[in-house]
Design a protein around this motif. Structure first.
Motif, PDB file in Angstrom:
ATOM      1  N   LEU A 285      42.394  46.718  36.454  1.00  0.00           N
ATOM      2  CA  LEU A 285      43.855  47.155  35.866  1.00  0.00           C
ATOM      3  C   LEU A 285      44.875  47.274  37.322  1.00  0.00           C
ATOM      4  N   ILE A 286      45.893  46.521  37.014  1.00  0.00           N
ATOM      5  CA  ILE A 286      46.806  46.739  38.140  1.00  0.00           C
ATOM      6  C   ILE A 286      47.975  47.319  37.530  1.00  0.00           C
ATOM      7  N   VAL A 287      48.536  48.392  37.994  1.00  0.00           N
ATOM      8  CA  VAL A 287      49.525  49.312  37.660  1.00  0.00           C
ATOM      9  C   VAL A 287      50.621  49.226  38.508  1.00  0.00           C
ATOM     10  N   GLU A 288      51.735  48.572  38.566  1.00  0.00           N
ATOM     11  CA  GLU A 288      52.570  48.317  39.299  1.00  0.00           C
ATOM     12  C   GLU A 288      54.187  47.654  38.786  1.00  0.00           C
TER      13      GLU A 288
ATOM     14  N   ALA B  81      47.299  37.091  41.964  1.00  0.00           N
ATOM     15  CA  ALA B  81      46.967  35.788  42.584  1.00  0.00           C
ATOM     16  C   ALA B  81      45.607  36.080  43.728  1.00  0.00           C
ATOM     17  N   THR B  82      45.737  37.342  44.247  1.00  0.00           N
ATOM     18  CA  THR B  82      44.395  37.452  45.126  1.00  0.00           C
ATOM     19  C   THR B  82      43.156  37.816  44.128  1.00  0.00           C
ATOM     20  N   LEU B  83      43.168  38.364  43.220  1.00  0.00           N
ATOM     21  CA  LEU B  83      42.074  39.060  42.399  1.00  0.00           C
ATOM     22  C   LEU B  83      41.543  37.835  41.342  1.00  0.00           C
ATOM     23  N   GLU B  84      42.437  37.135  40.746  1.00  0.00           N
ATOM     24  CA  GLU B  84      42.021  36.535  39.326  1.00  0.00           C
ATOM     25  C   GLU B  84      40.925  35.559  39.661  1.00  0.00           C
ATOM     26  N   ASP B  85      40.774  34.989  41.056  1.00  0.00           N
ATOM     27  CA  ASP B  85      39.645  33.930  41.042  1.00  0.00           C
ATOM     28  C   ASP B  85      38.204  34.792  40.740  1.00  0.00           C
ATOM     29  N   GLU B  86      38.366  36.259  41.184  1.00  0.00           N
ATOM     30  CA  GLU B  86      36.983  36.936  40.970  1.00  0.00           C
ATOM     31  C   GLU B  86      36.942  37.846  40.003  1.00  0.00           C
ATOM     32  N   TYR B  87      37.871  38.355  39.368  1.00  0.00           N
ATOM     33  CA  TYR B  87      38.127  39.368  38.299  1.00  0.00           C
ATOM     34  C   TYR B  87      38.941  38.966  37.140  1.00  0.00           C
ATOM     35  N   ASP B  88      38.633  39.626  35.886  1.00  0.00           N
ATOM     36  CA  ASP B  88      39.847  39.621  34.945  1.00  0.00           C
ATOM     37  C   ASP B  88      40.869  40.620  35.276  1.00  0.00           C
ATOM     38  N   VAL B  89      42.001  40.102  35.368  1.00  0.00           N
ATOM     39  CA  VAL B  89      43.113  41.196  35.360  1.00  0.00           C
ATOM     40  C   VAL B  89      43.805  41.591  34.230  1.00  0.00           C
ATOM     41  N   LEU B  90      44.075  42.966  34.277  1.00  0.00           N
ATOM     42  CA  LEU B  90      44.957  43.466  33.288  1.00  0.00           C
ATOM     43  C   LEU B  90      46.262  44.152  33.785  1.00  0.00           C
TER      44      LEU B  90
END
Length: 706
Positions: free
Chosen positions: A151-154, A165-174
């Motif tokens: 979860l990104i809170v920004e 963009a950094t994380l979505e290849d490895e994780y599901d991003v909320l």
């Protein structure tokens, strides 16, 4: 220090740390568990604060030192681990003109929810980045076959897109654009979210408020938070650590560091605990209390049209069950009751609220049927694994859902507590009278500080009368609460309350100081001084430095120790090694010890034998039967016991001529030269402006009081 639990330590840290040390929280000494490189300061048996300060001086880049000294003092570290369980500290190290990125991981080992050991692992982050990159290639998929969620809170869209963009290849991003949205997403998905990346500066709900609100809910707090910040403020970092953050990432983002720290934190979390362990009680399978709070809040907020009730089931004398049948059978009883309760509670949530208390929140459009509940309760007791079990129910009907969940539960608990000693009644409902009593107690607690400051607690002297010499030979200090408007509050209302919440420690010292000043004033005036005993509660006995504090008060007033004896109630003075040590300190300092309320139900001959009492005071319950033959025999035997142990004897609450004559006749018959002191029924107030009640002061020179 006991042997290290290697499995537990590696479970907390993993095996990749070069240096691992253990701190014994009792002694604060450092012990090496794994030492690949010798670190400055961390030699055998060094005290933690000394070791850490040496390490910081020798190994940490100068600009990081002040922050680390504050964050890593033993007290700060202990408090932080109590709240978070584990966290990382990142800093820079400078060796041979090269700057290295380092981090230290702190975890803890607990025994009965108390931290006993702190585990510290040192690592070089430059090396860990390469190692974690390899790990992530092989561990992208979680054991369940689903990718981990972040979860990104920004609030800044550009920063949010960069992280995504950094994380979505490895994780599901909320994603959440502010803290308020982030808390809502977290509340709905906390079981699936592995980590939160939290910006500090945001509108609506900033990072500090997010952490504060997350911390208040243990289930939401179980999800680790890495704070993202662009200002490098040490104050912000320390504040976030105190609120529960486990790590920091500075802007602009370094992709390798971001991925490394996320992976490190996730693996630590997944290796140390599972969500099921947080949510479910291991024995009964019911929700833990904190999990119940979370789900109950969600349920009441969602089902706004429903009528909710809370029922608490409490086992009477459960300690006796464990003592008689053993803990294995006691556990069997709890499991049985949990299953029985689940059978009857269809539309709600259940929790093992306390050791032997099971609580349920359920919704129903029908009014509670007391007869049906009583029949079900009787059936539960009849079919229990042990005979003659007594189970009581407290019910808060049609709850006010605007209240906080713990307050709702307290109301059901108040109801069951009201019948805890009633052998006939097994079901009780919360009433407004109970609520008024609770509010009155909260008001007394709120008023306590000002009452001490304004000296609203008035000390009275109840005289002690020698039946042989017919003289007043001493007194006992009693306390009443007289508010500024003249209202007098009975000690029966405020003493038990202050004993339960710990305020009695301050009240005991207040009374002791008042008596000491009174004795000092009499000495200055050249008036006779007789001993005035002061009660010391159970809470005060176990309070740190109580003996030294009372010794200092005696010395400040320049009075003899013997003029202020200390009274310990029979229940508070039950023999133990700790009580023996404290009473020995008192006696060695010069105090005389009196045992109060002897014969009230907790009598212990071991206590009389081991503790150095000079006086024993018989409880009023014995004196009430002194005129009866059997009652007199009991009193005589008790007096002989006291005299045989070289103690004086006081009878509490002699209120009739017949009681006094019985006491006097026994004293004359035995021709005892001992003091047979008897408390009269007269309460005489000490007023500091008059240096004492005139009736009582006159009685120091005569044979009667009043």
């Amino acid at each position: 220090m006991r042997d290290f639990d290697s499995n537990r330590i590696y479970e907390i840290l993993g095996e990749e740390f070069k240096n691992i040390y253990i701190v014994d929280c009792k002694t604060q000494q450092i012990h090496a568990f794994k030492e690949t490189d010798v670190l400055p300061g961390f030699s055998a048996h060094m005290l933690y604060n000394d070791a850490m300060n040496q390490y910081i001086d020798h190994c940490v880049y100068e600009k990081n030192r002040d922050m680390l000294r504050i964050a890593l003092s033993f007290n700060s570290l202990y408090t932080r681990l109590e709240n978070a369980g584990h966290f990382n500290i990142h800093y820079q190290s400078k060796t041979d003109s090269e700057i290295h990125f380092m981090y230290t991981h702190f975890g803890c080992i607990k025994d009965h929810d108390k931290i006993t050991q702190i585990v510290i692992g040192f690592a070089n982050e430059d090396l860990d980045i390469r190692r974690n990159n390899l790990d992530m290639i092989n561990n992208v998929i979680t054991p369940s076959g689903l990718r981990r969620k972040v979860l990104i809170v920004e609030d800044n869209e550009l920063n949010r897109e960069m992280l995504k963009a950094t994380l979505e290849d490895e994780y599901d991003v909320l994603e959440a654009v502010n803290g308020e949205d982030g808390l809502q997403i977290l509340s709905q998905n906390y079981k699936d979210i592995s980590i939160i990346l939290l910006d500090v500066v945001m509108p609506v709900c900033d990072g500090f408020e997010f952490l504060t609100r997350q911390k208040s809910d243990s289930l939401l707090a179980s999800v680790p938070v890495i704070v993202t910040t662009g200002n490098n403020s040490q104050e912000d970092e320390l504040k976030c650590l105190g609120l529960g953050a486990v790590d920091f990432i500075t802007k602009p983002y370094n992709t390798r560091i971001v991925m490394s720290r996320i992976d490190s934190v996730i693996k630590l979390r997944e290796s140390s605990m599972t969500l099921a362990a947080i949510e479910k009680d291991e024995l009964t399978g019911l929700y833990t209390r904190q999990a119940f709070y979370h789900h109950a809040r969600t349920l009441t907020n969602f089902m706004t049209d429903e009528i909710f009730n809370i029922v608490v089931l409490d086992v009477a004398d459960f300690k006796l069950i464990n003592g008689t049948y053993g803990t294995k059978k006691g556990n069997e009883v709890l499991i049985y009751l949990a299953n029985a309760f689940k059978y009857y509670i269809k539309n709600g949530l259940l929790t093992r609220y306390e050791g032997d208390q099971i609580l349920a929140l359920f919704h129903s459009k029908e009014k509670i049927d007391v007869d049906r509940i009583e029949n079900n309760l009787n059936k539960i007791m009849e079919e229990a694994p042990i005979p003659n079990i007594r189970v009581k129910l407290g019910i808060y009907e049609n709850v006010d859902t605007s209240l906080q969940i713990p307050i709702m539960c307290d109301r059901a608990l108040m109801a069951v507590k009201s019948i805890s000693k009633d052998f006939k009644q097994n079901i009780a409902f919360f009433t407004q009278e109970m609520n008024q009593k609770l509010l009155a107690q909260r008001q007394m607690e709120n008023d306590f500080k000002d009452a001490i400051k304004n000296r609203e607690f008035v000390v009275y002297f109840q005289p002690k009368y020698d039946v042989s010499s017919e003289q007043i030979v001493g007194a006992e200090a009693l306390v009443r609460w007289q508010k500024e408007d003249g209202t007098l509050i009975s000690p029966g209302l405020f003493i038990p309350l202050f004993e339960s919440d710990g305020l009695v420690v301050q009240l005991d010292e207040y009374v002791f100081e008042t008596v000491c000043r009174f004795q000092k004033d009499r000495m200055k005036q050249g008036l006779p001084i007789l001993p005035i005993s002061v009660n010391l509660s159970r809470a005060s006995i176990h309070f740190s430095d109580v003996v030294q504090r009372y010794v200092n008060i005696i010395k400040e007033n320049e009075i003899p120790f013997g003029c202020v004896p200390i009274e310990l109630t029979e229940s508070a003075a039950l023999y133990s090694q700790q009580i023996l040590e404290i009473t020995n300190q008192m006696v060695n300092a010069g105090f005389k010890l009196h045992m109060d309320d002897f014969g009230s139900g907790y009598s212990s001959l071991t206590t009389l034998n081991e503790l150095k009492f000079t006086t024993v005071k018989l409880d009023k319950s014995l004196i009430d039967y002194i005129a009866k033959p059997r009652g007199m025999k009991i009193v005589r035997q008790t007096i002989d016991l006291g005299h045989g142990l070289d103690m004086k004897v006081v009878a509490e609450g002699v209120e009739t001529k017949e009681q006094r004559d019985c006491w006097r006749a026994y004293a004359n018959k035995n021709n005892s030269s001992e003091y047979h002191k008897i408390k009269s029924g007269c309460d005489c107030e000490y007023d500091k402006s008059k240096f004492g009640c005139e009736r009582w002061l006159r009685s120091l020179h005569t044979s009667t009081c009043g």
